[in-house]
Design a protein around this motif. Structure first.
Motif, short mmCIF file in Angstrom:
data_model
loop_
_atom_site.label_atom_id
_atom_site.label_comp_id
_atom_site.label_asym_id
_atom_site.label_seq_id
_atom_site.Cartn_x
_atom_site.Cartn_y
_atom_site.Cartn_z
N GLY A 40 63.59 -71.52 -39.27
CA GLY A 40 63.10 -71.17 -40.08
C GLY A 40 61.96 -69.50 -38.66
N THR A 41 62.90 -69.06 -37.87
CA THR A 41 62.58 -68.68 -37.76
C THR A 41 62.97 -67.17 -37.77
OG1 THR A 41 62.77 -69.92 -35.60
CG2 THR A 41 62.69 -67.72 -34.98
N PRO A 42 62.37 -65.87 -38.29
CA PRO A 42 63.59 -65.38 -38.12
C PRO A 42 63.83 -63.72 -37.44
CG PRO A 42 61.03 -65.18 -38.16
CD PRO A 42 61.09 -66.17 -38.17
N LEU A 43 65.37 -63.83 -37.40
CA LEU A 43 66.21 -63.34 -35.86
C LEU A 43 66.74 -62.38 -37.32
CD1 LEU A 43 67.51 -66.33 -35.18
CD2 LEU A 43 65.98 -65.56 -33.87
N ASP A 44 66.01 -61.25 -36.91
CA ASP A 44 66.44 -59.91 -37.10
C ASP A 44 67.36 -59.18 -36.72
OD1 ASP A 44 64.71 -60.28 -38.90
OD2 ASP A 44 63.15 -58.90 -37.76
N SER A 45 67.59 -59.32 -35.03
CA SER A 45 69.01 -58.72 -34.32
C SER A 45 69.94 -59.46 -33.74
CB SER A 45 67.97 -57.76 -33.39
OG SER A 45 67.96 -58.37 -32.55
N TRP A 46 70.52 -59.41 -32.46
CA TRP A 46 71.21 -60.09 -32.22
C TRP A 46 70.67 -60.10 -30.68
CZ3 TRP A 46 75.19 -62.95 -33.25
CH2 TRP A 46 76.06 -62.77 -34.68
N ASN A 47 70.13 -59.80 -30.33
CA ASN A 47 68.91 -60.27 -29.35
C ASN A 47 68.82 -60.79 -29.11
OD1 ASN A 47 70.22 -58.00 -26.87
ND2 ASN A 47 68.42 -56.43 -27.33
N ALA A 48 67.30 -60.94 -30.51
CA ALA A 48 66.50 -62.20 -31.15
C ALA A 48 67.31 -63.36 -31.11
CB ALA A 48 66.34 -61.71 -32.35
N ARG A 49 68.63 -63.20 -31.92
CA ARG A 49 69.41 -64.84 -31.74
C ARG A 49 69.87 -65.09 -30.83
NH1 ARG A 49 72.91 -61.89 -36.24
NH2 ARG A 49 71.16 -61.93 -37.92
N VAL A 50 70.26 -64.51 -29.45
CA VAL A 50 71.19 -64.75 -28.39
C VAL A 50 69.36 -65.40 -27.53
CG1 VAL A 50 71.89 -64.25 -26.77
CG2 VAL A 50 72.58 -63.49 -28.39
N SER A 51 68.74 -64.69 -27.63
CA SER A 51 67.57 -64.79 -26.37
C SER A 51 67.07 -66.50 -27.27
CB SER A 51 66.88 -64.27 -27.04
OG SER A 51 65.58 -63.75 -27.67
N PHE A 52 67.17 -66.73 -28.64
CA PHE A 52 66.70 -67.74 -29.43
C PHE A 52 67.27 -69.41 -28.64
CE2 PHE A 52 66.39 -70.95 -32.64
CZ PHE A 52 65.17 -71.44 -33.09
N ALA A 53 68.69 -68.70 -28.92
CA ALA A 53 69.70 -69.78 -28.66
C ALA A 53 69.39 -70.91 -27.15
CB ALA A 53 71.02 -68.69 -29.31
N VAL A 54 69.06 -69.21 -26.49
CA VAL A 54 69.14 -69.68 -25.06
C VAL A 54 68.19 -70.25 -24.30
CG1 VAL A 54 68.64 -68.20 -22.50
CG2 VAL A 54 70.67 -67.17 -24.02
N ARG A 55 66.51 -69.98 -24.91
CA ARG A 55 65.68 -70.70 -24.81
C ARG A 55 65.90 -71.87 -24.94
NH1 ARG A 55 63.16 -66.00 -27.43
NH2 ARG A 55 62.49 -67.69 -29.46
N VAL A 56 65.97 -72.24 -26.42
CA VAL A 56 66.31 -73.77 -27.28
C VAL A 56 67.18 -74.55 -26.39
CG1 VAL A 56 66.52 -74.95 -28.72
CG2 VAL A 56 65.27 -73.09 -29.19
N GLY A 57 68.59 -74.29 -26.45
CA GLY A 57 69.39 -74.17 -25.31
C GLY A 57 69.26 -74.47 -23.98
N ALA A 58 68.20 -74.51 -23.68
CA ALA A 58 67.26 -74.23 -22.36
C ALA A 58 66.75 -75.36 -21.83
CB ALA A 58 66.89 -73.13 -21.45
#
Length: 78
Positions: A40-58
């Motif tokens: 449900g989250t727009p993840l347009d670039s690799w930076n957005a994908r990585v930062s999303f995964a790190v935030r949720v993973g933390a």
């Protein structure tokens, strides 16, 4: 015969066990959580994908770590 090097007799909570179980459960629980939340989250670039995964993973990691520590402490005292 001497005890193997791997043998330990911790007093209180076995932090090695807590770290190992936290690592495994964070991967097992965290990967599906990140995958589901990313739909449900727009993840347009690799930076957005990585930062999303790190935030949720933390967040997943800290919750799992606290639960595993609480479990270890509760079962150690009983």
């Amino acid at each position: 015969m001497p005890d193997p090097v791997e043998t330990s007799d911790p007093e209180g909570v076995d932090y090695g066990w807590v770290m190992q179980v936290t690592f495994v459960l964070t991967i097992v629980v965290g990967a599906p959580v990140v995958a589901v939340l990313s739909t449900g989250t727009p993840l347009d670039s690799w930076n957005a994908r990585v930062s999303f995964a790190v935030r949720v993973g933390a967040v997943v990691w800290i919750l799992v770590a606290l639960c595993v520590y609480g479990y270890a402490r509760r079962t150690q005292t009983q």
